[in-house]
Design a protein around this motif. Structure first.
Motif, PDB file in Angstrom:
ATOM      1  N   GLU A  19       0.323   5.052  -4.823  1.00  0.00           N
ATOM      2  CA  GLU A  19       0.246   5.557  -3.451  1.00  0.00           C
ATOM      3  C   GLU A  19       1.343   6.574  -3.145  1.00  0.00           C
ATOM      4  O   GLU A  19       1.460   7.047  -2.021  1.00  0.00           O
ATOM      5  N   GLY A  20       2.152   6.913  -4.148  1.00  0.00           N
ATOM      6  CA  GLY A  20       3.196   7.916  -3.959  1.00  0.00           C
ATOM      7  C   GLY A  20       4.337   7.440  -3.073  1.00  0.00           C
ATOM      8  O   GLY A  20       5.020   8.251  -2.446  1.00  0.00           O
ATOM      9  N   LEU A  21       4.584   6.119  -3.069  1.00  0.00           N
ATOM     10  CA  LEU A  21       5.605   5.555  -2.192  1.00  0.00           C
ATOM     11  C   LEU A  21       6.924   5.258  -2.910  1.00  0.00           C
ATOM     12  O   LEU A  21       7.853   4.751  -2.284  1.00  0.00           O
ATOM     13  N   LEU A  22       6.993   5.557  -4.197  1.00  0.00           N
ATOM     14  CA  LEU A  22       8.242   5.324  -4.929  1.00  0.00           C
ATOM     15  C   LEU A  22       8.813   6.623  -5.493  1.00  0.00           C
ATOM     16  O   LEU A  22       9.684   6.597  -6.359  1.00  0.00           O
ATOM     17  N   THR A  23       8.328   7.742  -4.979  1.00  0.00           N
ATOM     18  CA  THR A  23       8.817   9.024  -5.503  1.00  0.00           C
ATOM     19  C   THR A  23      10.294   9.248  -5.175  1.00  0.00           C
ATOM     20  O   THR A  23      10.956  10.040  -5.836  1.00  0.00           O
ATOM     21  N   GLY A  49      11.333   5.255   2.366  1.00  0.00           N
ATOM     22  CA  GLY A  49      11.487   6.471   1.578  1.00  0.00           C
ATOM     23  C   GLY A  49      10.466   7.525   1.955  1.00  0.00           C
ATOM     24  O   GLY A  49      10.778   8.721   2.039  1.00  0.00           O
ATOM     25  N   TRP A  50       9.232   7.068   2.227  1.00  0.00           N
ATOM     26  CA  TRP A  50       8.184   8.007   2.642  1.00  0.00           C
ATOM     27  C   TRP A  50       8.514   8.605   4.006  1.00  0.00           C
ATOM     28  O   TRP A  50       8.360   9.804   4.232  1.00  0.00           O
ATOM     29  N   LEU A  51       8.977   7.781   4.944  1.00  0.00           N
ATOM     30  CA  LEU A  51       9.308   8.267   6.282  1.00  0.00           C
ATOM     31  C   LEU A  51      10.460   9.270   6.262  1.00  0.00           C
ATOM     32  O   LEU A  51      10.442  10.263   6.990  1.00  0.00           O
ATOM     33  N   VAL A  52      11.467   9.006   5.444  1.00  0.00           N
ATOM     34  CA  VAL A  52      12.592   9.944   5.353  1.00  0.00           C
ATOM     35  C   VAL A  52      12.104  11.318   4.924  1.00  0.00           C
ATOM     36  O   VAL A  52      12.492  12.347   5.495  1.00  0.00           O
ATOM     37  N   GLN A  77       0.472   2.171   5.256  1.00  0.00           N
ATOM     38  CA  GLN A  77       0.548   0.724   5.414  1.00  0.00           C
ATOM     39  C   GLN A  77      -0.759   0.062   4.987  1.00  0.00           C
ATOM     40  O   GLN A  77      -0.762  -0.929   4.252  1.00  0.00           O
ATOM     41  N   ARG A  78      -1.884   0.610   5.481  1.00  0.00           N
ATOM     42  CA  ARG A  78      -3.186   0.018   5.160  1.00  0.00           C
ATOM     43  C   ARG A  78      -3.492   0.102   3.672  1.00  0.00           C
ATOM     44  O   ARG A  78      -4.123  -0.800   3.110  1.00  0.00           O
ATOM     45  N   SER A  79      -3.037   1.170   3.018  1.00  0.00           N
ATOM     46  CA  SER A  79      -3.368   1.377   1.603  1.00  0.00           C
ATOM     47  C   SER A  79      -2.718   0.347   0.692  1.00  0.00           C
ATOM     48  O   SER A  79      -3.176   0.152  -0.440  1.00  0.00           O
ATOM     49  N   ILE A  80      -1.670  -0.305   1.172  1.00  0.00           N
ATOM     50  CA  ILE A  80      -0.992  -1.282   0.303  1.00  0.00           C
ATOM     51  C   ILE A  80      -1.196  -2.715   0.785  1.00  0.00           C
ATOM     52  O   ILE A  80      -0.604  -3.647   0.230  1.00  0.00           O
ATOM     53  N   GLU A  81      -2.057  -2.905   1.804  1.00  0.00           N
ATOM     54  CA  GLU A  81      -2.271  -4.247   2.339  1.00  0.00           C
ATOM     55  C   GLU A  81      -3.031  -5.148   1.381  1.00  0.00           C
ATOM     56  O   GLU A  81      -2.998  -6.373   1.530  1.00  0.00           O
ATOM     57  N   LYS A  82      -3.711  -4.559   0.392  1.00  0.00           N
ATOM     58  CA  LYS A  82      -4.507  -5.377  -0.530  1.00  0.00           C
ATOM     59  C   LYS A  82      -3.634  -6.317  -1.366  1.00  0.00           C
ATOM     60  O   LYS A  82      -4.097  -7.336  -1.850  1.00  0.00           O
ATOM     61  N   ILE A  83      -2.356  -5.939  -1.543  1.00  0.00           N
ATOM     62  CA  ILE A  83      -1.412  -6.822  -2.247  1.00  0.00           C
ATOM     63  C   ILE A  83      -0.256  -7.098  -1.295  1.00  0.00           C
ATOM     64  O   ILE A  83       0.664  -6.297  -1.172  1.00  0.00           O
ATOM     65  N   LYS A  84      -0.304  -8.206  -0.619  1.00  0.00           N
ATOM     66  CA  LYS A  84       0.716  -8.508   0.378  1.00  0.00           C
ATOM     67  C   LYS A  84       1.995  -9.006  -0.297  1.00  0.00           C
ATOM     68  O   LYS A  84       1.937  -9.823  -1.218  1.00  0.00           O
ATOM     69  N   PRO A  85       3.148  -8.520   0.127  1.00  0.00           N
ATOM     70  CA  PRO A  85       4.413  -8.996  -0.447  1.00  0.00           C
ATOM     71  C   PRO A  85       4.614 -10.476  -0.157  1.00  0.00           C
ATOM     72  O   PRO A  85       4.295 -10.956   0.933  1.00  0.00           O
ATOM     73  N   ASP A  99       1.783  -5.610 -10.488  1.00  0.00           N
ATOM     74  CA  ASP A  99       0.648  -4.931  -9.842  1.00  0.00           C
ATOM     75  C   ASP A  99       1.052  -4.353  -8.489  1.00  0.00           C
ATOM     76  O   ASP A  99       0.534  -3.315  -8.065  1.00  0.00           O
ATOM     77  N   LEU A 100       2.012  -4.982  -7.815  1.00  0.00           N
ATOM     78  CA  LEU A 100       2.508  -4.422  -6.553  1.00  0.00           C
ATOM     79  C   LEU A 100       3.289  -3.143  -6.821  1.00  0.00           C
ATOM     80  O   LEU A 100       3.114  -2.136  -6.125  1.00  0.00           O
ATOM     81  N   VAL A 101       4.137  -3.168  -7.847  1.00  0.00           N
ATOM     82  CA  VAL A 101       4.903  -1.972  -8.203  1.00  0.00           C
ATOM     83  C   VAL A 101       3.958  -0.835  -8.578  1.00  0.00           C
ATOM     84  O   VAL A 101       4.123   0.311  -8.148  1.00  0.00           O
ATOM     85  N   ALA A 102       2.932  -1.155  -9.382  1.00  0.00           N
ATOM     86  CA  ALA A 102       1.969  -0.133  -9.804  1.00  0.00           C
ATOM     87  C   ALA A 102       1.242   0.464  -8.595  1.00  0.00           C
ATOM     88  O   ALA A 102       1.007   1.675  -8.532  1.00  0.00           O
TER      89      ALA A 102
END
Length: 415
Positions: free
Chosen positions: A164-168, A110-113, A87-95, A156-159
């Motif tokens: 962060e390995g959250l779209l694997t 997806g990461w939690l599953v 969560q903290r690693s992606i806070e730099k770009i807030k949705p 940039d959010l997608v990137a």
């Protein structure tokens, strides 16, 4: 020294307080009391009553929060800490818009599953992809918003999510040709490319349990070597086929294979009258966690087809010599059966038996039902009872009450 130790203890306490605050925040989320999505398939999303729901952005966000909270609570202390780190690693770009919030939620889910590995991981993974697909699509390798969806998605959010390995969970191992050869070796006819003249048009699907507002056309292909039958069911709106599932059954071996118009876990549209090679479809294990749902959650029983009496799919040569055995991801239901739920039930005069038709071939027996088959139990079985059974008098099934109740009760048992 004492001052330094006191300072370190203060910092540690502050950090612990931050972590606990994050933990408490998700723990206090107000979410649905029960799973908001019981089953998905062929573009339909169904609730606990088997009703197809309108998938608004708010519905998606509420459903995602339900799964996020549930899996977070099921996770270990270490997994909770890692989740907070993600969560903290992606806070730099807030949705900003709802589409971006849906994307971030789907990435974290997806990461939690993958981390928590709940018993129903396959179901949650498919639901996650299906809900995401309503507002985010993959086009030419890029994620983008669906027109008239929940707002734009910044690259940039997608990137950042990829880094962060959250779209694997959207990644697909190339295995299409290998699956085709596995099916062929197992005695399953291989369907021709979509658009081939080898497909025979059988007509429009009359009885539709899902997506009633979308046209559904039925095509068939019968193979001789291996012997069997394939059905293709394109569902379209306007000039675009949005959903196209293909199921093939080897009638000599009982093996069945599944394909869907998915790429990287998401459906792709097909303009009408446009040929598409079978190799472009996802099949077998490539369907795992895909937006099309869990095929064998609904397509179960004597054969893998959902056949209504008198409808275009009700043709000859649909019964295999042995109980149908799907070639699918091992985490999916494997079509256990036939059921023994109706064995030994004593019927009184005037009471009817489902086994008068659903018996060993030439009848079509029921699969073993359990909590592992929510699609069959929550959608197929109740809608069949309501709309198509018994033949000749759909819905008038009071005399079948004992068998009907026994089948529904078996749905509440674990495998």
């Amino acid at each position: 020294m004492r001052t330094m130790i006191a300072s370190l203890l203060f910092i540690a306490a502050a950090l612990t307080g931050c972590a606990n605050k994050q933990y408490s925040k998700i723990q206090k989320w107000k979410v649905a009391a029960t799973d908001p999505v019981v089953s998905i398939g062929h573009g339909g999303v169904f609730d606990g009553k088997g009703k197809e729901v309108e998938v608004s952005p708010n519905f998606v966000l509420h459903a995602q929060r339900y799964y996020l909270k549930r899996l977070y609570q099921e996770g270990s202390s270490e997994q909770k800490a890692l989740f907070q780190q993600k969560q903290r690693s992606i806070e730099k770009i807030k949705p900003q818009d709802k589409s971006e919030k849906i994307l971030v939620n789907a990435a974290l889910l997806g990461w939690l599953v993958e981390a928590v590995k709940p018993r129903d991981a396959a179901q949650i993974g498919s639901k996650n992809s299906a809900l995401l697909e309503r507002y985010i699509r993959l086009k030419d390798g890029e994620l983008e918003e669906v027109p008239n969806g929940g707002g734009p998605v910044r690259k940039d959010l997608v990137a950042l999510l990829w880094r962060e390995g959250l779209l694997t969970f959207l990644s697909t191992n190339l295995g299409g040709p290998a699956y085709i050869e596995q099916c062929r070796a197992a005695g399953v006819p291989i369907p021709p490319d979509w658009g081939s003249s080898s497909w025979k048009y059988l007509g429009k699907l009359g009885t539709k349990f899902i997506s009633p507002g979308i046209d559904a056309d039925l095509y068939a292909f019968e193979g001789d070597a291996p012997k069997g039958v394939c059905f293709a069911l394109p569902r379209s709106s306007g000039e675009t086929i949005s959903l196209l599932g293909i199921i093939c059954l080897g009638t000599d071996t009982g093996k069945s294979c599944f394909w869907d118009n998915q790429k990287n876990k998401m459906q792709f549209g097909i303009p009408k009258n446009t040929p598409v090679p079978l190799s472009n479809f996802a099949g077998g294990a490539d369907l795992f966690n895909g937006s099309g749902g869990i095929c064998t959650d609904c397509h179960a029983g004597e054969n893998p087809f959902i056949v209504h009496p008198g409808q275009p799919m009700d043709i000859a040569n649909l019964l295999p010599k042995t109980w149908s055995d799907p070639l699918v991801h091992p985490a999916w239901p494997q079509n256990q059966g036939p059921t023994i739920a109706l064995n030994g039930i004593v019927l009184n005069p005037g009471e009817d038996s489902c086994l008068s038709c659903h018996n060993k071939p030439p009848g079509r027996r029921f699969p073993t039902l359990s909590t592992d088959t929510p699609g069959y139990c929550g959608v197929i079985l109740p809608k069949t009872i309501q709309f198509t059974m018994p033949p000749g008098s759909p819905g008038n099934n009071a005399s079948y009450a004992k068998h009907k109740d026994a089948l529904l009760a078996s749905c509440n048992r674990s495998k």
